[in-house]
Design a protein around this motif. Structure first.
Motif, short mmCIF file in Angstrom:
data_model
loop_
_atom_site.label_atom_id
_atom_site.label_comp_id
_atom_site.label_asym_id
_atom_site.label_seq_id
_atom_site.Cartn_x
_atom_site.Cartn_y
_atom_site.Cartn_z
N PRO A 191 0.82 -1.22 0.00
CA PRO A 191 0.00 0.00 0.00
C PRO A 191 0.85 1.27 0.00
CG PRO A 191 -0.91 -1.60 1.53
CD PRO A 191 0.40 -2.15 1.08
N GLU A 192 1.96 1.25 0.72
CA GLU A 192 2.83 2.43 0.77
C GLU A 192 3.47 2.68 -0.59
OE1 GLU A 192 1.95 0.75 4.54
OE2 GLU A 192 3.03 -0.19 2.85
N GLU A 193 3.88 1.62 -1.25
CA GLU A 193 4.50 1.78 -2.58
C GLU A 193 3.46 2.27 -3.60
OE1 GLU A 193 7.99 -1.64 -2.39
OE2 GLU A 193 5.94 -2.20 -2.89
N ALA A 194 2.26 1.76 -3.49
CA ALA A 194 1.20 2.21 -4.40
C ALA A 194 0.88 3.68 -4.17
CB ALA A 194 -0.05 1.36 -4.22
N LYS A 195 0.86 4.10 -2.91
CA LYS A 195 0.58 5.50 -2.59
C LYS A 195 1.68 6.40 -3.14
CE LYS A 195 -1.98 8.59 -0.59
NZ LYS A 195 -3.36 8.86 -1.08
N SER A 196 2.91 5.98 -2.98
CA SER A 196 4.03 6.75 -3.51
C SER A 196 4.00 6.81 -5.03
CB SER A 196 5.34 6.13 -3.03
OG SER A 196 6.45 6.77 -3.61
N ASN A 197 3.58 5.70 -5.63
CA ASN A 197 3.57 5.63 -7.09
C ASN A 197 2.54 6.55 -7.72
OD1 ASN A 197 4.85 4.40 -9.32
ND2 ASN A 197 3.11 3.03 -9.62
N GLU A 198 1.53 6.94 -6.94
CA GLU A 198 0.47 7.80 -7.48
C GLU A 198 1.02 9.14 -7.97
OE1 GLU A 198 -2.39 8.19 -4.38
OE2 GLU A 198 -3.24 6.19 -4.67
N SER A 199 2.09 9.62 -7.37
CA SER A 199 2.63 10.94 -7.75
C SER A 199 3.65 10.85 -8.88
CB SER A 199 3.29 11.60 -6.52
OG SER A 199 4.32 10.77 -6.01
N SER A 200 3.97 9.66 -9.32
CA SER A 200 4.94 9.49 -10.41
C SER A 200 4.32 9.91 -11.74
CB SER A 200 5.39 8.03 -10.47
OG SER A 200 6.21 7.82 -11.60
N ARG A 201 5.12 10.56 -12.58
CA ARG A 201 4.65 10.96 -13.90
C ARG A 201 5.79 10.79 -14.91
NH1 ARG A 201 0.69 10.54 -11.69
NH2 ARG A 201 -1.20 11.80 -11.70
N SER A 202 6.12 9.55 -15.20
CA SER A 202 7.20 9.30 -16.13
C SER A 202 6.71 9.44 -17.57
CB SER A 202 7.75 7.89 -15.93
OG SER A 202 8.71 7.58 -16.91
N ALA A 203 7.56 10.03 -18.41
CA ALA A 203 7.22 10.16 -19.83
C ALA A 203 7.57 8.91 -20.61
CB ALA A 203 7.94 11.37 -20.43
N LYS A 204 8.28 7.98 -19.96
CA LYS A 204 8.69 6.76 -20.63
C LYS A 204 7.58 5.71 -20.58
CE LYS A 204 13.58 7.46 -19.51
NZ LYS A 204 14.77 6.86 -18.84
N THR A 205 7.74 4.68 -21.38
CA THR A 205 6.77 3.58 -21.40
C THR A 205 7.48 2.25 -21.18
OG1 THR A 205 6.94 3.29 -23.80
CG2 THR A 205 5.24 4.83 -22.98
N LYS A 206 6.70 1.27 -20.82
CA LYS A 206 7.17 -0.10 -20.74
C LYS A 206 6.18 -0.99 -21.48
CE LYS A 206 9.74 -0.17 -16.35
NZ LYS A 206 9.78 -0.71 -14.96
N THR A 207 6.66 -2.08 -21.99
CA THR A 207 5.80 -3.04 -22.67
C THR A 207 5.77 -4.34 -21.87
OG1 THR A 207 6.25 -2.08 -24.85
CG2 THR A 207 5.40 -4.34 -24.78
N TRP A 208 4.59 -4.67 -21.37
CA TRP A 208 4.37 -5.91 -20.62
C TRP A 208 3.93 -6.98 -21.63
CZ3 TRP A 208 3.55 -5.90 -14.91
CH2 TRP A 208 3.87 -4.67 -14.33
#
Length: 816
Positions: free
Chosen positions: A295-312
């Motif tokens: 939950p803490e990592e998810a909360k922190s991740n909410e503020s991330s705004r990377s311009a890069k992409t990943k392909t799953w």
């Protein structure tokens, strides 16, 4: 008449007074057995089904909330027919403003009181620019006449509402294959405002979205032996029927998003953080759900705004569809469970807004569903099962499902929310079995997946905890719908149903529960049901295959049951019309005389006799009128010796068996039962005796075969019956308890009291009334208006029954 035709009337019964024969075989309503589908309900030696494998590249554009992709389909023609075109489903076209589904949607309820949210939703549906943009369709035959797999060419195609016909470059012969590549894009629907089976939910507080993406690629329609191309358009209610195949899907998203999807992740080293991979590897050693993304990592991740992409990259084998979910907000937990020696990962993805409810119940509910369904059907064959929290309340896809219940903002939740979450997860995970594996045609027969799945959901809920508050399954919970109007038969095609919840979910689920508990018994039912699931695993059954298999494996003729519960709108209402008592008369003249004497003495005087007792009788003051018959010597019940001798001679002529029968002190009760509702069912009656004991008697439904309206049944007992009670365990869905008792019993209902409130009139609102209401009530009393309730205003004055009329259009949002 096909199995989908429910318009046929019951045949006339000329043998008896009953105008309809509810035991007439339904063979004429089912398709003729064939080499593809046998009379036993099993796939035949010539059974075939098509196959479609997919390679998909899809990009989720978070900025524009748009999907772009290329879907490469390799279609295998395993039918004995030559094909010159393919039909492809473009389900997102439902959201085009001029689609058939949108154009024919019922008007929303524009009542005097309307929420801002409801108005926003109505307007959003009208202006949303939905539907596919098809950029190109190319392909070529891999095998077959004129095949050239090395060269792709542009293929002619025609869009027909939510379907697209792709014309092949040459005939696709039996055994041949074709490759078709479709480049496309579409706008993702806001599933908070527009009910859909996938879409996005936006969170203003952190400017993030949860994406639940389904029907995101052109999907080949099913081609079958029973209907050819299943190219009925998607109107929002009838779901999908698809071909099984293998998938390789590359999903490109912003690099700070977490993705869950159908199938197994192929490149964890490229898309997962090292600590996530380490936690995921440790999951098999845990006996409870553990966090992969905390939950803490998810909360922190909410503020991330990377311009890069990943392909799953995900791969899935032998599935009929593919869906995925993506968000920066996802918490991720997982738990391993063993199925037939194979490890299955049960996983949940959800935002912090779903806590603490989801980490406690979602993944555990997945494991529970896999266990229970596996015992009643077959072991779960896939490596993962995922539950995702987002805007879609409940919708299923292979290995992944979308589920909506959340706690309040303060983390508290109601009992209804808790059990709503557990139930919807069980239900949607259960859909992996029906129809993802037992691949029935949802576009045609909704009950074959929703009804069967709701039945198994009920069994799983009852294994969760005692007194689990199941909404569906118990017979008494369907009676309100069964006795109401506005019904269609269960066998009605999906898009023509009127009340989807009770019709496609509750009624067939209840019918199967009754079949298991009351008609066949658990042992016979469970064996037959497992046989159906086993026969049609990874195949496509029709209703006839289900009906025939259940009879074939149980050894019980159930035509009357399918006819009543699935082809008719009759309801169960069996009543007790009357009871007669007969006893053996031994013929002993002394006993007969004594019985008559007692009957005379017990007989209550009539009102006239009572009032005539004071009359002056002529015979009393004219003694000469009396004779032998008025004297004490006369006994109207006197027995002559000749009668006694005749009786003794009669007894001497009896053998031991006859004497035993004559000496029986039995009561012979003849009970007349009436079938008021029309749906024939077993008669379940409890006999209550004067000594305080009771006996439960079950009479098979076949008792109605000679006359389905009224039957007489003999009960022989040494005891005296005090009263009779029909269906005491409420196991047949009998809608009227008022006629279930003999002697008749008053069945209480209740009413609530409310305190009447008065609303102000316009003069009062303007402040023109006198203090303390001086003169007001007196004047009204004189005029006879308000004093008698003439103001017409009260707190219970409402014409609303809580129904918004969304039953049909609401199907766009998945299941209840």
């Amino acid at each position: 008449m096909t199995q989908g035709d429910v318009s046929g009337q019951l045949p006339e019964n000329r043998k008896h007074g009953d105008p309809q024969d509810r035991f007439y075989p339904i063979d004429a309503w089912l398709p003729t057995p064939s080499p593809e589908r046998t009379a036993s309900g099993a796939p035949g030696p010539a059974y075939w089904q098509q196959r479609a494998d997919y390679e998909i590249d899809v990009t989720l554009d978070d900025a524009t909330q748009r999907i772009r992709g290329v879907s490469k389909i390799r279609y295998h023609n395993r039918s004995p027919h030559e094909l010159r075109y393919l039909w492809v489903q473009l389900d997102q076209n439902l959201f085009e403003p001029d689609s058939v589904g949108a154009s024919t949607a019922r008007a929303p309820s524009l009542s005097p009181r309307m929420t801002f949210r409801r108005l926003e939703s109505t307007l959003a549906r009208l202006k949303f620019d939905g539907g596919y943009t098809i950029d190109s369709v190319t392909g070529g035959l891999v095998t077959g006449e004129g095949a050239d797999g090395s060269r792709e060419e542009s293929l002619d195609h025609v869009v027909v509402d939510t379907m697209m016909r792709v014309d092949l470059p040459g005939p696709l012969e039996p055994g041949g294959s074709v490759e078709v590549a479709i480049a496309y894009s579409y706008n993702i629907v806001n599933a908070e405002l527009i009910r859909a089976r996938g879409g996005y939910e936006h969170f203003e507080e952190d400017d993030n979205s949860i994406y639940e993406i389904a029907q995101f690629y052109p999907r080949v329609a099913a081609y079958t032996d029973y209907t050819g191309w299943q190219n009925k358009g998607f109107l929002g209610i009838g779901e999908f029927t698809l071909e099984l195949g293998d998938y390789r899907v590359r999903i490109t998203v912003p690099e700070d998003m977490v993705v869950g999807a159908t199938g197994e992740l192929q490149n964890p080293e490229e898309v997962l953080k090292p600590e996530w991979r380490e936690r995921l590897a440790a999951v098999p050693g845990s006996e409870k759900p553990t966090f992969i993304v905390t939950p803490e990592e998810a909360k922190s991740n909410e503020s991330s705004r990377s311009a890069k992409t990943k392909t799953w990259v995900f791969e899935a084998e032998n599935v009929r569809d593919f869906a995925f979910a993506a968000s920066r907000k996802f918490i991720w937990d997982a738990m391993a469970t063993e199925v037939e020696g194979e490890r299955v990962l049960a996983m949940s993805l959800y935002p912090n807004e779903a806590e603490p409810l989801w980490s406690q119940y979602s993944t555990e509910s997945i494991v529970h569903a896999l266990d229970v369904y596996g015992r009643y059907a077959f072991p779960y064959p896939y490596p993962v099962a995922i539950s995702v929290n987002g805007p879609v309340y409940g919708m299923e896809y292979p290995m992944i499902c979308f589920n909506g219940p959340r706690p309040e903002a303060d983390g508290t939740y109601s009992e209804a929310t808790k059990y709503g979450l557990i139930s919807v997860v069980i239900h949607e995970v259960g859909h992996n079995f029906f129809p993802m594996i037992v691949n029935s045609d949802e576009r045609q027969w909704m009950w074959m997946d929703e009804g069967i799945n709701s039945f198994l959901q009920y069994l799983a809920e009852q294994e969760w905890e005692e007194d689990y508050p199941s909404r569906r399954g118990e017979p008494e919970k369907i009676t309100g719908y069964m006795k109401g109007g506005n019904q269609r038969a269960v066998m009605t095609p999906s898009d023509q149903l009127l009340q989807i919840g009770p019709n496609a979910y509750s009624k067939p689920a209840t019918a199967l529960n009754i079949l298991r508990e009351t008609i066949l018994g658990r042992e016979l039912f469970d064996f037959a049901f497992r046989e159906y699931a086993r026969r049609w695993r990874f195949k496509r059954p029709t209703p006839a295959d289900f009906f025939r298999t259940m009879e074939d494996a149980s050894g019980v003729d159930l035509d009357w049951f399918w006819r009543g519960w699935f082809y008719s709108t009759d309801h169960v209402d069996i009543g007790i019309e009357g009871v007669e008592l007969f006893q053996i008369d031994r013929g002993d003249p002394d006993q007969t005389a004594e019985r008559k004497r007692q009957e005379r003495d017990r007989k209550e005087k009539s009102i006239s006799d009572e009032r005539n007792e004071s009359l002056r009788r002529r015979i009393e003051w004219q003694p000469g009128l009396k004779d032998f018959y008025n004297s004490p010597q006369y006994d109207e019940f006197a027995v002559e010796e000749t009668d006694r001798k005749a009786f003794r001679k009669f007894m001497e002529g009896l053998d031991a068996t006859e004497r035993s029968l004559l000496e029986r002190k039995s009561n012979f009760y003849v009970v007349t039962f009436e079938n008021v509702g029309g749906l024939v069912m077993p008669i379940i009656v409890r006999l209550h005796f004067t000594d305080g004991g009771s006996e439960l008697v079950t009479i098979p439904a076949e008792i109605w075969r000679a006359d389905s309206r009224k039957v007489r049944k003999l009960f022989v007992t040494e005891k005296e019956i005090l009263r009779l009670e029909l269906d005491p365990k409420r196991q047949t869905a009998d809608v009227d308890a008022g006629n279930d008792h003999w002697p008749p019993k008053i069945v209480p209902s209740r009413f609530k009291l409310f305190k009447e409130s008065e609303s102000k009139n316009e003069m009062q609102k303007a402040g023109l009334g006198k203090p303390n209401g001086a003169n007001g009530r007196e004047e009204n009393a004189e005029s006879g208006s308000a004093a008698e309730g003439g103001s017409g205003s009260s707190s219970n004055d409402s014409s609303s029954n809580g129904s918004s009329g969304e039953g049909e259009s609401g199907g766009e949002g998945g299941e209840e």
